[in-house]
Design an enzyme around this catalytic site. Structure first.
Site, PDB file in Angstrom:
ATOM      1  N   SER A 190       0.830  -1.187   0.000  1.00  0.00           N
ATOM      2  CA  SER A 190       0.000   0.000   0.000  1.00  0.00           C
ATOM      3  C   SER A 190       0.864   1.235   0.000  1.00  0.00           C
ATOM      4  O   SER A 190       1.662   1.423  -0.909  1.00  0.00           O
ATOM      5  CB  SER A 190      -0.982   0.005   1.178  1.00  0.00           C
ATOM      6  OG  SER A 190      -2.016   0.927   0.917  1.00  0.00           O
ATOM      7  N   HIS A 205       2.544  14.700   5.583  1.00  0.00           N
ATOM      8  CA  HIS A 205       2.384  16.088   5.152  1.00  0.00           C
ATOM      9  C   HIS A 205       2.606  16.968   6.375  1.00  0.00           C
ATOM     10  O   HIS A 205       2.135  16.647   7.467  1.00  0.00           O
ATOM     11  CB  HIS A 205       0.988  16.350   4.577  1.00  0.00           C
ATOM     12  CG  HIS A 205       0.598  15.423   3.475  1.00  0.00           C
ATOM     13  ND1 HIS A 205       1.083  15.531   2.198  1.00  0.00           N
ATOM     14  CD2 HIS A 205      -0.221  14.343   3.474  1.00  0.00           C
ATOM     15  CE1 HIS A 205       0.579  14.573   1.445  1.00  0.00           C
ATOM     16  NE2 HIS A 205      -0.214  13.834   2.196  1.00  0.00           N
ATOM     17  N   CYS A 226      -1.640  -3.847   3.453  1.00  0.00           N
ATOM     18  CA  CYS A 226      -2.512  -4.977   3.146  1.00  0.00           C
ATOM     19  C   CYS A 226      -1.753  -6.259   3.463  1.00  0.00           C
ATOM     20  O   CYS A 226      -0.585  -6.399   3.110  1.00  0.00           O
ATOM     21  CB  CYS A 226      -2.934  -4.984   1.683  1.00  0.00           C
ATOM     22  SG  CYS A 226      -3.943  -3.590   1.190  1.00  0.00           S
TER      23      CYS A 226
END
Length: 268
Positions: A116, A121, A144
């Protein structure tokens, strides 16, 4: 603890998606406009895209992943972002990676992640009137398969200056065993807190809001001890009058409680 004999025999690939999302906040008092600019510049340099890439690379190693692609960007006037696409490695250890126990601290990083992504940020900002400046980092680790992103918690919290941490962990989807029965989670979990080192738990006041039936876990953390000198940027409390110290301390604590509880508090 889930032993080797309790592993689920699956029909195929483990399709469960495990997502860890959290916000880390650093609070600071900047007395003048110049100090505000210097604080933003300091944060922008300390947590630029290059540094964040190194942090996320260690996260991938901790959880057990191959890094497929990295995109990173520094922004003008401030802030940075990093996104990693990852894929799962073969787990060679007999140790079940989802046991409800703390992951490694920064000085004990090993290797491992999953299929994944990892993103971060940053959002440096300052209050225009009362001298409060904040730095927020939003981090998402989504995997996953068998591996849990919770193993990276200790490392991530200690990689940032974390006054407040707000975390969400959710397991989505299902995977089938060899008899066709659907499994909506593949590991035991009572609280995100159990994945934190004891030394970390002792530093923070923590509350949980969990929805066990939906495999949703939410934990908030705020530092217990308050030392004004830790929140003054390029200044010392000795330079301030007693009245100034009280006013600044009140502003900082109010800011922290508003972020911790997610609501604006009435002016006192």
């Amino acid at each position: 603890m889930i032993g080797k004999e309790l592993k689920i025999k699956l029909q195929g690939f483990n399709n469960l998606t495990k997502s860890l999302s959290f916000n880390i906040y650093d609070i600071c008092y900047t007395q003048t406009e110049r100090q505000q600019r210097e604080y933003i510049a300091y944060i922008d340099n300390a947590y630029n895209a290059e540094r964040l890439t190194k942090i996320l690379t260690h996260v991938a190693n901790i959880i057990g992943a191959n890094i497929l692609n990295i995109a990173h960007q520094d922004y003008d006037p401030q802030g940075a972002s990093v996104t990693m696409l990852i894929s799962e490695e073969e787990i060679k250890s007999d140790t079940w990676p989802n046991t409800e126990e703390p992951g490694p601290l920064p000085d004990t990083v090993v290797a491992h992640l999953d299929k994944s992504h990892i993103t971060v940020h940053t959002y440096p900002e300052s209050h225009p009137d009362n001298g409060i400046s904040t730095f927020r980092a939003d981090i998402d680790v989504s995997t996953c398969g068998r591996i849990s992103p919770l193993r990276a918690l200790n490392y991530l919290i200690h990689s940032f200056e974390s006054d407040i941490v707000i975390m969400d962990y959710r397991v989505r989807g299902f995977t089938r065993d060899t008899l066709g029965c659907k499994h909506y989670i593949d590991h035991k979990i009572n609280s995100i807190q159990n994945y934190l080192a004891r030394s970390t738990r002792e530093m923070y006041q923590m509350i949980d809001v969990n929805v066990y039936q939906e495999n949703i876990f939410h934990t908030k953390m705020v530092l217990k001890e308050f030392d004004l000198d830790n929140y003054l940027f390029n200044a010392s409390s000795e330079e301030l009058s007693q009245l100034e110290r009280r006013k600044i301390e009140h502003r900082l604590k109010k800011e922290m409680m508003e972020i911790f509880y997610g609501q604006n508090l009435a002016r006192l």
